[in-house]
Design a protein around this motif. Structure first.
Motif, short mmCIF file in Angstrom:
data_model
loop_
_atom_site.label_atom_id
_atom_site.label_comp_id
_atom_site.label_asym_id
_atom_site.label_seq_id
_atom_site.Cartn_x
_atom_site.Cartn_y
_atom_site.Cartn_z
N ALA A 21 0.83 -1.21 0.00
CA ALA A 21 0.00 0.00 0.00
C ALA A 21 0.86 1.26 0.00
N ASN A 22 0.50 2.23 -0.84
CA ASN A 22 1.16 3.53 -0.84
C ASN A 22 0.39 4.54 0.00
N ARG A 23 -0.93 4.34 0.07
CA ARG A 23 -1.79 5.17 0.91
C ARG A 23 -2.43 4.27 1.96
N VAL A 24 -2.93 4.89 3.02
CA VAL A 24 -3.59 4.11 4.07
C VAL A 24 -4.73 4.92 4.65
N SER A 25 -5.78 4.22 5.05
CA SER A 25 -6.93 4.88 5.68
C SER A 25 -7.28 4.18 6.97
N PHE A 26 -7.80 4.95 7.91
CA PHE A 26 -8.25 4.41 9.19
C PHE A 26 -9.76 4.65 9.32
N VAL A 27 -10.48 3.59 9.63
CA VAL A 27 -11.92 3.70 9.88
C VAL A 27 -12.13 3.46 11.36
N HIS A 47 -6.62 17.01 10.06
CA HIS A 47 -5.54 17.53 9.21
C HIS A 47 -4.15 17.31 9.80
N SER A 48 -4.05 16.59 10.92
CA SER A 48 -2.73 16.32 11.49
C SER A 48 -1.97 15.33 10.62
N PHE A 49 -0.66 15.50 10.55
CA PHE A 49 0.23 14.62 9.79
C PHE A 49 -0.22 14.49 8.33
N SER A 50 -0.69 15.60 7.78
CA SER A 50 -1.10 15.67 6.37
C SER A 50 -2.26 14.74 6.04
N GLY A 51 -3.02 14.35 7.06
CA GLY A 51 -4.17 13.49 6.82
C GLY A 51 -5.41 14.30 6.45
N LYS A 52 -6.41 13.60 5.95
CA LYS A 52 -7.66 14.24 5.56
C LYS A 52 -8.82 13.46 6.17
N ARG A 53 -9.66 14.16 6.92
CA ARG A 53 -10.85 13.53 7.49
C ARG A 53 -11.95 13.55 6.43
N LEU A 54 -12.24 12.39 5.88
CA LEU A 54 -13.18 12.31 4.77
C LEU A 54 -14.63 12.28 5.23
N ILE A 72 -18.65 6.96 13.50
CA ILE A 72 -17.68 6.34 12.61
C ILE A 72 -16.94 7.47 11.89
N LEU A 73 -15.63 7.41 11.92
CA LEU A 73 -14.79 8.39 11.22
C LEU A 73 -13.95 7.67 10.17
N ILE A 74 -13.64 8.37 9.09
CA ILE A 74 -12.72 7.84 8.09
C ILE A 74 -11.66 8.89 7.81
N ASP A 75 -10.41 8.57 8.11
CA ASP A 75 -9.26 9.43 7.82
C ASP A 75 -8.39 8.77 6.77
N GLU A 76 -7.89 9.55 5.83
CA GLU A 76 -6.99 9.01 4.81
C GLU A 76 -5.66 9.75 4.84
N PHE A 77 -4.58 8.98 4.62
CA PHE A 77 -3.23 9.53 4.58
C PHE A 77 -2.57 9.11 3.28
N TYR A 78 -2.01 10.08 2.57
CA TYR A 78 -1.37 9.79 1.29
C TYR A 78 0.04 9.26 1.46
N VAL A 80 1.96 6.31 4.01
CA VAL A 80 1.80 5.31 5.06
C VAL A 80 2.53 5.75 6.33
N GLN A 81 3.72 6.32 6.16
CA GLN A 81 4.49 6.76 7.32
C GLN A 81 3.74 7.84 8.10
N LYS A 82 3.13 8.80 7.39
CA LYS A 82 2.37 9.85 8.06
C LYS A 82 1.20 9.25 8.84
N GLY A 83 0.54 8.27 8.24
CA GLY A 83 -0.57 7.62 8.92
C GLY A 83 -0.15 6.92 10.19
N LEU A 84 0.96 6.21 10.13
CA LEU A 84 1.46 5.51 11.31
C LEU A 84 1.94 6.49 12.38
N ASP A 85 2.54 7.60 11.95
CA ASP A 85 2.94 8.64 12.91
C ASP A 85 1.70 9.21 13.61
N PHE A 86 0.63 9.37 12.85
CA PHE A 86 -0.63 9.86 13.42
C PHE A 86 -1.13 8.90 14.50
N LEU A 87 -1.17 7.62 14.17
CA LEU A 87 -1.65 6.62 15.14
C LEU A 87 -0.77 6.60 16.38
#
Length: 281
Positions: A21-27, A47-54, A72-78, A80-87
């Motif tokens: 995966a190049n992008r990752v999303s969290f539900v 908008h933290s760590f360049s994420g987008k709350r969809l 239920i929330l859906i956040d997407e990160f373009y 993977v590293q940014k997404g993991l840093d967010f978590l």
């Protein structure tokens, strides 16, 4: 698909890498116990760590197999590293304001897929569109509630404001081989996914002509759950998030004769589904 009972970031990183995966999303599936703390987290995390709350959806107040969620929330990160840093930075706060939570990690489908579906819906509405009015009948009821909303979910769904936009969350588990009660409905070598695609083709047209369509989806990679017995803590094949302009569109769709023709394929193809309905929060 991997299941974790804690925010194991390194294991998640390896799992995502294995999927390429190049992008990752969290539900996020949240049962909120501290409203003020949650609102603070929402502001800090957006908008933290360049994420987008969809999407942010308030779920219908009804449990699915014992699991009750508030939002239920859906956040997407373009990245993977940014997404993991967010978590790693903000994910742990969930334990402070949620009595229960689960985070589904998905490999999102390309955005172009949903843009195309949206335009197809517009074309179909132009030539074959229909407008639902009033209160649809309430005759529809599922026999196999493992793959459909149960009667209590439908009772609550019908009691909500029919004019409001509706979102339907679907997390699908397919059968390895489709099981038709009538052998004439399909061949012996049809997979569960193929049977479900037959259902999607029939039901999908009824959605599209009403301006309803999938707005998001992807492949489940892993899940973090605060409850090891949570109904989501198992293997899933596909996540689909569908938007209806009005709640009555769904209720009218399931009562339609054309939609009913496709039900046999869903029953044959799906082993289990986690399904939830809700409105914009």
């Amino acid at each position: 698909m991997h299941i974790f009972t804690s925010l194991d970031i390194e294991s998640c990183r390896k799992t995502i890498a294995g999927e390429g995966a190049n992008r990752v999303s969290f539900v996020y599936h949240l049962k909120i116990s501290d409203i003020d703390g949650y609102k603070t987290w929402l502001n800090e995390s957006e908008h933290s760590f360049s994420g987008k709350r969809l999407y942010r959806v308030k779920a219908d107040p009804v449990a699915r197999e014992g699991m009750l969620v508030d939002e239920i929330l859906i956040d997407e990160f373009y990245s993977v590293q940014k997404g993991l840093d967010f978590l790693s930075t903000l994910g742990g706060a969930l334990e402070r304001f949620c009595s229960e939570y689960a985070i589904l990690v998905i490999k999102p489908e390309p955005p172009i897929v949903f843009h195309l579906v949206k335009w197809i819906s517009r074309l179909i509405r132009l030539f074959k569109g229909t407008t639902d009015k009033g209160t649809p009948s309430a005759n529809w009821s599922a026999e196999n509630i493992a793959v459909w909303p149960d009667d209590k979910q439908m009772e609550v769904a019908r009691a909500q404001n029919l004019d409001e936009t509706l979102f339907v969350y679907n997390l699908n588990k397919y059968k390895p081989v489709a099981q038709y009660s009538d052998v004439n409905e399909g061949s012996k070598n049809v997979s569960g996914k193929e049977a479900y695609d037959r259902y999607s083709k029939i039901a999908g047209f009824e959605l599209l002509r009403r301006g309803a369509y999938p707005v998001y989806g992807g492949k489940p990679i892993c899940i973090f759950s605060s409850d090891k017995d949570c109904m989501l803590a198992q293997h899933w094949d596909h996540f689909i998030f569908v938007r209806y302009p009005q709640r009555r569109n769904l209720l009218a769709t399931i009562e339609s004769e054309e939609f009913n023709k496709g039900e046999v394929h869903r029953d044959a193809g799906l082993q289990r589904v986690a399904i939830c309905m809700g409105k914009e929060a």
